[in-house]
Design a protein around this motif. Sequence first.
Motif, mmCIF file in Angstrom:
data_model
loop_
_atom_site.group_PDB
_atom_site.id
_atom_site.type_symbol
_atom_site.label_atom_id
_atom_site.label_comp_id
_atom_site.label_asym_id
_atom_site.label_seq_id
_atom_site.Cartn_x
_atom_site.Cartn_y
_atom_site.Cartn_z
ATOM 1 N N GLN A 290 0.814 -1.214 0.000
ATOM 2 C CA GLN A 290 0.000 0.000 0.000
ATOM 3 C C GLN A 290 0.851 1.268 0.000
ATOM 4 O OE1 GLN A 290 -3.541 0.041 2.471
ATOM 5 N NE2 GLN A 290 -3.372 -2.184 2.690
ATOM 6 N N GLU B 93 -0.848 4.745 -3.377
ATOM 7 C CA GLU B 93 -1.692 5.895 -3.050
ATOM 8 C C GLU B 93 -2.496 6.371 -4.265
ATOM 9 O OE1 GLU B 93 -1.465 10.572 -1.697
ATOM 10 O OE2 GLU B 93 0.367 9.381 -1.671
ATOM 11 N N GLY C 32 -6.731 5.938 -5.069
ATOM 12 C CA GLY C 32 -7.578 7.073 -5.405
ATOM 13 C C GLY C 32 -8.361 6.853 -6.687
ATOM 14 N N ILE D 126 -7.023 10.322 -2.219
ATOM 15 C CA ILE D 126 -6.628 10.572 -0.830
ATOM 16 C C ILE D 126 -6.273 12.052 -0.700
ATOM 17 C CG2 ILE D 126 -4.868 10.064 0.921
ATOM 18 C CD1 ILE D 126 -4.806 7.195 -0.320
ATOM 19 N N THR D 127 -6.963 12.752 0.176
ATOM 20 C CA THR D 127 -6.736 14.191 0.335
ATOM 21 C C THR D 127 -5.851 14.517 1.535
ATOM 22 O OG1 THR D 127 -8.774 14.384 1.609
ATOM 23 C CG2 THR D 127 -8.927 14.806 -0.764
ATOM 24 N N HIS D 128 -5.661 13.559 2.418
ATOM 25 C CA HIS D 128 -4.774 13.749 3.568
ATOM 26 C C HIS D 128 -3.784 12.586 3.616
ATOM 27 C CE1 HIS D 128 -6.797 17.202 5.335
ATOM 28 N NE2 HIS D 128 -7.935 16.629 4.942
ATOM 29 N N PRO D 129 -2.738 12.653 2.789
ATOM 30 C CA PRO D 129 -1.790 11.529 2.735
ATOM 31 C C PRO D 129 -1.105 11.259 4.062
ATOM 32 C CG PRO D 129 -0.972 13.403 1.479
ATOM 33 C CD PRO D 129 -2.377 13.735 1.889
ATOM 34 N N HIS E 60 -2.503 11.031 6.919
ATOM 35 C CA HIS E 60 -3.334 10.054 7.630
ATOM 36 C C HIS E 60 -3.137 8.661 7.030
ATOM 37 C CE1 HIS E 60 -6.396 13.085 9.460
ATOM 38 N NE2 HIS E 60 -5.188 13.586 9.377
ATOM 39 N N PHE E 61 -3.103 8.607 5.713
ATOM 40 C CA PHE E 61 -2.912 7.332 5.021
ATOM 41 C C PHE E 61 -1.574 6.706 5.396
ATOM 42 C CE2 PHE E 61 -1.289 5.121 1.172
ATOM 43 C CZ PHE E 61 -2.210 4.102 1.112
ATOM 44 N N TYR E 62 -0.484 7.469 5.241
ATOM 45 C CA TYR E 62 0.843 6.925 5.537
ATOM 46 C C TYR E 62 1.052 6.750 7.040
ATOM 47 C CZ TYR E 62 1.880 7.497 0.632
ATOM 48 O OH TYR E 62 1.856 7.381 -0.734
#
Length: 134
Positions: A26, A30, A34, A41-44, A46-48
């Motif tokens: 993952q 990213e 999307g 993803i608008t807030h990377p 948070h994702f990472y």
Amino acid sequence: MSSSERFARRLFTVCGIYGLIALLPQYFMEQRLGQDFPPAITHPEHFYGFLGVALAWQIAFLIMAREPLRYRPLILPAVLEKLGFGLAALTLFALQRAPALVALGGAVDLLMAALFALAYWRLGSSNSARTERT
């Protein structure tokens, strides 16, 4: 080594390896996520951030697998880690805010949470029996 310890060793080894296989790719997906599951993803961060914390737990599972009785107290936060994603994923799916693939991942995490709780209980019973014999 007791059957409870063998169970916990296998469980945490399998779960740690499964988590690494499921999460590591993952880091490179990213943009694809999307596209496949819009919106992008608008807030990377948070994702990472989620991936980093989740990967750290997979390493913790592998460490716990080596000496499950020693690391038994860490099983309780491990259960919470699995419940955190599992319950959120299934709730979001029920609200039609997440795809079925996310719900499947959540269901797997809830199964792991239950198995972790079982391992915690079994290791406690095993340790009590061992203490009484000595």
